[in-house]
Enzyme design. Structure first.
Site, PDB file in Angstrom:
ATOM      1  N   LEU A  40       0.829  -1.210   0.000  1.00 45.45           N
ATOM      2  CA  LEU A  40       0.000   0.000   0.000  1.00 45.45           C
ATOM      3  C   LEU A  40       0.860   1.256   0.000  1.00 45.45           C
ATOM      4  CD1 LEU A  40      -2.736  -0.938   2.663  1.00 45.45           C
ATOM      5  CD2 LEU A  40      -3.083  -0.672   0.214  1.00 45.45           C
ATOM      6  N   GLY A  41       2.043   1.163   0.546  1.00 44.04           N
ATOM      7  CA  GLY A  41       2.896   2.354   0.592  1.00 44.04           C
ATOM      8  C   GLY A  41       4.194   2.044   1.294  1.00 44.04           C
ATOM      9  N   GLY A  43       7.061   4.175   3.639  1.00 44.25           N
ATOM     10  CA  GLY A  43       7.515   5.421   4.264  1.00 44.25           C
ATOM     11  C   GLY A  43       8.994   5.305   4.610  1.00 44.25           C
ATOM     12  N   GLY A  44       9.466   6.241   5.450  1.00 40.37           N
ATOM     13  CA  GLY A  44      10.865   6.257   5.816  1.00 40.37           C
ATOM     14  C   GLY A  44      11.276   5.027   6.621  1.00 40.37           C
ATOM     15  N   ALA A  47       7.115  -0.368   5.557  1.00 40.21           N
ATOM     16  CA  ALA A  47       6.280  -0.574   4.371  1.00 40.21           C
ATOM     17  C   ALA A  47       4.921  -1.041   4.871  1.00 40.21           C
ATOM     18  CB  ALA A  47       6.922  -1.617   3.476  1.00 40.21           C
ATOM     19  N   THR A  48       3.878  -0.681   4.140  1.00 36.70           N
ATOM     20  CA  THR A  48       2.512  -1.023   4.547  1.00 36.70           C
ATOM     21  C   THR A  48       1.889  -1.914   3.478  1.00 36.70           C
ATOM     22  OG1 THR A  48       2.396   1.122   5.616  1.00 36.70           O
ATOM     23  CG2 THR A  48       0.332  -0.012   5.317  1.00 36.70           C
ATOM     24  N   ASP A 163       0.221  14.115  12.786  1.00 31.23           N
ATOM     25  CA  ASP A 163       0.272  14.014  11.321  1.00 31.23           C
ATOM     26  C   ASP A 163      -1.136  14.016  10.727  1.00 31.23           C
ATOM     27  OD1 ASP A 163       1.614  14.037   8.950  1.00 31.23           O
ATOM     28  OD2 ASP A 163       2.116  11.903   8.940  1.00 31.23           O
TER      29      ASP A 163
HETATM   30  N1  LIG Z   1      -5.598   0.956   8.622  1.00 34.62           N
HETATM   31  C1  LIG Z   1      -5.551   1.242   7.309  1.00 34.62           C
HETATM   32  N2  LIG Z   1      -6.589   0.912   6.535  1.00 34.62           N
HETATM   33  C2  LIG Z   1      -6.557   1.174   5.199  1.00 34.62           C
HETATM   34  N3  LIG Z   1      -5.510   1.767   4.567  1.00 34.62           N
HETATM   35  C3  LIG Z   1      -4.465   2.125   5.310  1.00 34.62           C
HETATM   36  C4  LIG Z   1      -4.421   1.888   6.712  1.00 34.62           C
HETATM   37  N4  LIG Z   1      -3.242   2.347   7.187  1.00 34.62           N
HETATM   38  C5  LIG Z   1      -2.569   2.843   6.126  1.00 34.62           C
HETATM   39  N5  LIG Z   1      -3.296   2.733   4.995  1.00 34.62           N
HETATM   40  C6  LIG Z   1      -2.931   3.153   3.631  1.00 34.62           C
HETATM   41  O1  LIG Z   1      -1.673   2.615   3.342  1.00 34.62           O
HETATM   42  C7  LIG Z   1      -0.864   3.542   2.645  1.00 34.62           C
HETATM   43  C8  LIG Z   1       0.460   3.696   3.371  1.00 34.62           C
HETATM   44  O2  LIG Z   1       0.194   4.307   4.618  1.00 34.62           O
HETATM   45  P1  LIG Z   1       1.265   4.619   5.753  1.00 34.62           P
HETATM   46  O3  LIG Z   1       0.524   5.138   6.912  1.00 34.62           O
HETATM   47  O4  LIG Z   1       2.119   3.447   5.969  1.00 34.62           O
HETATM   48  O5  LIG Z   1       2.180   5.735   5.327  1.00 34.62           O
HETATM   49  P2  LIG Z   1       2.659   6.398   3.991  1.00 34.62           P
HETATM   50  O6  LIG Z   1       1.498   7.128   3.403  1.00 34.62           O
HETATM   51  O7  LIG Z   1       3.333   5.377   3.120  1.00 34.62           O
HETATM   52  O8  LIG Z   1       3.755   7.373   4.514  1.00 34.62           O
HETATM   53  P3  LIG Z   1       3.669   8.446   5.666  1.00 34.62           P
HETATM   54  O9  LIG Z   1       3.888   7.690   6.928  1.00 34.62           O
HETATM   55  O10 LIG Z   1       4.778   9.349   5.328  1.00 34.62           O
HETATM   56  O11 LIG Z   1       2.316   9.121   5.617  1.00 34.62           O
HETATM   57  C9  LIG Z   1      -1.668   4.817   2.531  1.00 34.62           C
HETATM   58  O12 LIG Z   1      -2.243   4.885   1.244  1.00 34.62           O
HETATM   59  C10 LIG Z   1      -2.771   4.663   3.543  1.00 34.62           C
HETATM   60  O13 LIG Z   1      -3.964   5.262   3.108  1.00 34.62           O
END
Ligand SMILES: Nc1ncnc2c1ncn2[C@@H]1O[C@H](COP(=O)(O)OP(=O)(O)OP(=O)(O)O)[C@@H](O)[C@H]1O
Length: 539
Positions: A40-41, A43-44, A47-48, A163
């Site tokens: 999904l993404g 960050g620093g 990874a998600t 944030d």
């Molecule tokens: N609980 C959740 N349910 C659905 N989507 C989520 C959830 N948590 C994160 N996401 C999605 O996953 C992606 C990655 O999110 P994450 O919070 O890891 O940070 P990031 O956007 O990669 O970086 P940063 O921490 O700089 O904001 C985003 O698109 C976010 O909308």
């Protein structure tokens, strides 16, 4: 698809339900239960991923965060782990709130840290604005009325989110509520004194998002009011579609220049201005204060106007009176959290409530024992100006049907505090209008387009709203007693705190509306009424 979690895997995409990664040989089921579907993404620090829990019936979706620090130096690793633990601890503590994802699991596996949380299905507010365009004043008020109680709760748990931004707010498909995600940057245990150097090093990696974070947070001194600033910047984004980096800043004061870009009422402008104060001292100190200000300001505004208009008071008296009044009510107070100012607000609120109650009962406009123009004590001042407000607003802000429709066609949207009782506005196009605190008793609005209209605190007693388009309309504290809402589209309307006693909701569509069971219990409904969950049936 089954996605490999090995950070150095060169080809992590695998066929669904494979056991091992075809490229690196790693097991594809984490802890023998979580199967990762897609990233999904990144960050620093981590990874998600979107995953599914194959150990549970129905294999529900979940989000897996994997700690993946970009550097390998021990102190970086340590800090990353600290941030990760922080998110887990915070979600564990506050994740039982319906607007926060639940923490489902937290563990170490093959020297990697993992955090599993509830998956929130829906679009972020950033995606929503890009897809559907910007919000109106009513939309932003609804947004704030949904976010501020959540913020109040988080702060009560001694957590600063740090944030808040449109990309971290997801509108959950299931119940259209806003859910706040990404607690990786939160500051926990605000009152505890931490080791200064550790704390500074850590916060350097977690200062939030530039532009949304206020100056004190960028200087690594976040406070609760920092979240209020970020909420203010988010509101500006929702109104303009512009991120802070696309906005200009006043080079002298450092203030964001947004007012020329939006068309909102003076009272909302004033609230947003105070949320966005560069100096913490001048900003709202708590979410509760903002909520209070949002409900009070239209009254205070006209209160001041009506006092200035009072003919029997000299200019000198009027000036000092207005100033005293505003100081009492804490609108321009430099320390709004002081007990005296909050007492002022409560006093004023009580007076306003009393005035409204009187008006509703059809009592005489002028309270017994209060004489026009003779202002001796604080309480008589208050009562006197309130009765004047009522009279003034009745006399000077009355519009007939033609005048209102012509003004609307010419682009006017602000009809707050007007007397529009009994007007015939059947089938009129009035979407996006501000009718805050207006009187619309027995007004005929049958079949009118009132999408996204602000009826906050208005009186719609016995109004005809049959088959009207009231989608996303805002009715907080509105009086809808005995109103005819048969067949009305109230989807995603905000009805919390509205009086719906005897209101006819037969055949109305309440999909996604904010309304309580208690409110529904006192209204009339039938099997044709579409409930907030989108299903038809008796309520
Ligand atoms: N609980 C959740 N349910 C659905 N989507 C989520 C959830 N948590 C994160 N996401 C999605 O996953 C992606 C990655 O999110 P994450 O919070 O890891 O940070 P990031 O956007 O990669 O970086 P940063 O921490 O700089 O904001 C985003 O698109 C976010 O909308």
């Amino acid at each position: 698809m089954s996605y490999c979690l090995n950070p150095i895997c060169l080809n992590p995409e695998n066929l669904a339900y494979s056991q091992r990664c075809q490229s690196c040989g790693s097991l594809l089921r984490l802890r023998d239960r979580y199967r990762v579907l897609k990233p999904l993404g990144q960050g620093g620090f981590g990874a998600t991923f979107l995953a599914q829990d194959e150990a549970l019936p129905g294999e529900p979706s979940c989000v897996i965060k994997q700690l993946r620090p970009s550097g390998t130096a021990p102190h970086i690793l340590e800090m990353a782990r600290e941030l990760f633990e922080r998110e887990a601890k915070t979600l564990g503590k506050i994740g039982n709130h319906p607007q926060v994802p639940r923490l489902l699991d937290y563990f170490e596996d093959h020297e990697q840290f993992y955090l599993v949380q509830e998956y929130i299905s829906g679009a972020t507010l950033q995606q929503e604005v890009k897809r559907d365009g910007v919000l109106s004043e009513a939309g932003v008020k609804q947004f704030l009325s949904e976010m501020l109680p959540l913020l109040q709760y988080i702060h009560e748990q001694k957590v600063i989110h740090r944030d808040i931004k449109p990309a971290n707010l997801i509108r959950r498909d299931q119940d259209v509520r806003l859910v706040l995600i990404d607690f990786g940057a939160v500051k926990n245990q605000v009152s505890q004194v931490t080791n200064q150097s550790e704390q500074t090093a850590l916060t350097a990696y977690a200062i939030g998002t530039p532009g949304f974070a206020p100056p004190e947070q960028m200087a690594m001194r976040p406070v609760y009011a920092s979240d209020i600033y970020a909420l203010g910047v988010t509101s500006i984004y929702l109104l303009t579609g512009k991120s802070p980096r696309d906005l200009d800043y006043n080079p002298t004061t450092g203030e964001m220049m947004w007012e020329q870009l939006v068309q909102v009422s003076a009272h909302l402008t004033q609230v947003l201005r105070k949320m966005l104060e560069v100096s913490v001292r001048n900003r709202y100190q708590s979410a509760e204060e903002v909520l209070r200000a949002l409900e009070m300001e239209p009254y205070l505004d006209s209160l001041a106007q009506s006092m200035v208009a009072q003919s029997s008071v000299s200019v000198k008296e009027r000036t000092s009176l207005t100033r005293n009044h505003l100081e009492d009510s804490s609108v321009y107070c430099s320390n709004p959290s002081s007990p005296s100012s909050s007492a002022g607000i409560q006093e004023l609120a009580a007076a306003i409530r009393a005035r409204r109650a009187k008006a509703a009962e059809g009592a005489a406009l002028q309270a017994p024992g209060i004489r026009q123009g003779v202002m001796t004590t604080k309480s008589t001042t208050l009562a006197n100006s309130n009765s004047t407000l009522h009279q003034n607003s009745k006399v000077s802000r009355k519009l007939d049907t033609q005048a209102l429709l012509t003004a609307y066609v010419k682009g006017r949207r602000d009809f707050a505090q007007h007397n529009l009782n009994l007007l015939n506005l059947q089938g009129a196009e009035l979407s996006g209008t501000n009718f805050h605190s207006s009187q619309l008793e027995k007004t005929n609005l049958q079949g009118a387009n009132l999408h996204n209209t602000d009826f906050g605190r208005s009186s719609l007693n016995r109004a005809n709203l049959r088959d009207a388009n009231l989608s996303q309309a805002y009715f907080s504290h509105a009086d809808l007693e005995a109103a005819d809402l048969r067949g009305a589209d109230l989807s995603y309307a905000y009805l919390n705190n509205a009086n719906l006693r005897g209101a006819n909701l037969c055949g109305a569509n309440l999909t996604g509306a904010k309304i309580s069971e208690e409110q529904l219990a006192v209204a009339k409904t039938n099997w044709m009424t579409v409930r907030p969950n989108g299903k038809r049936g008796l309520l």
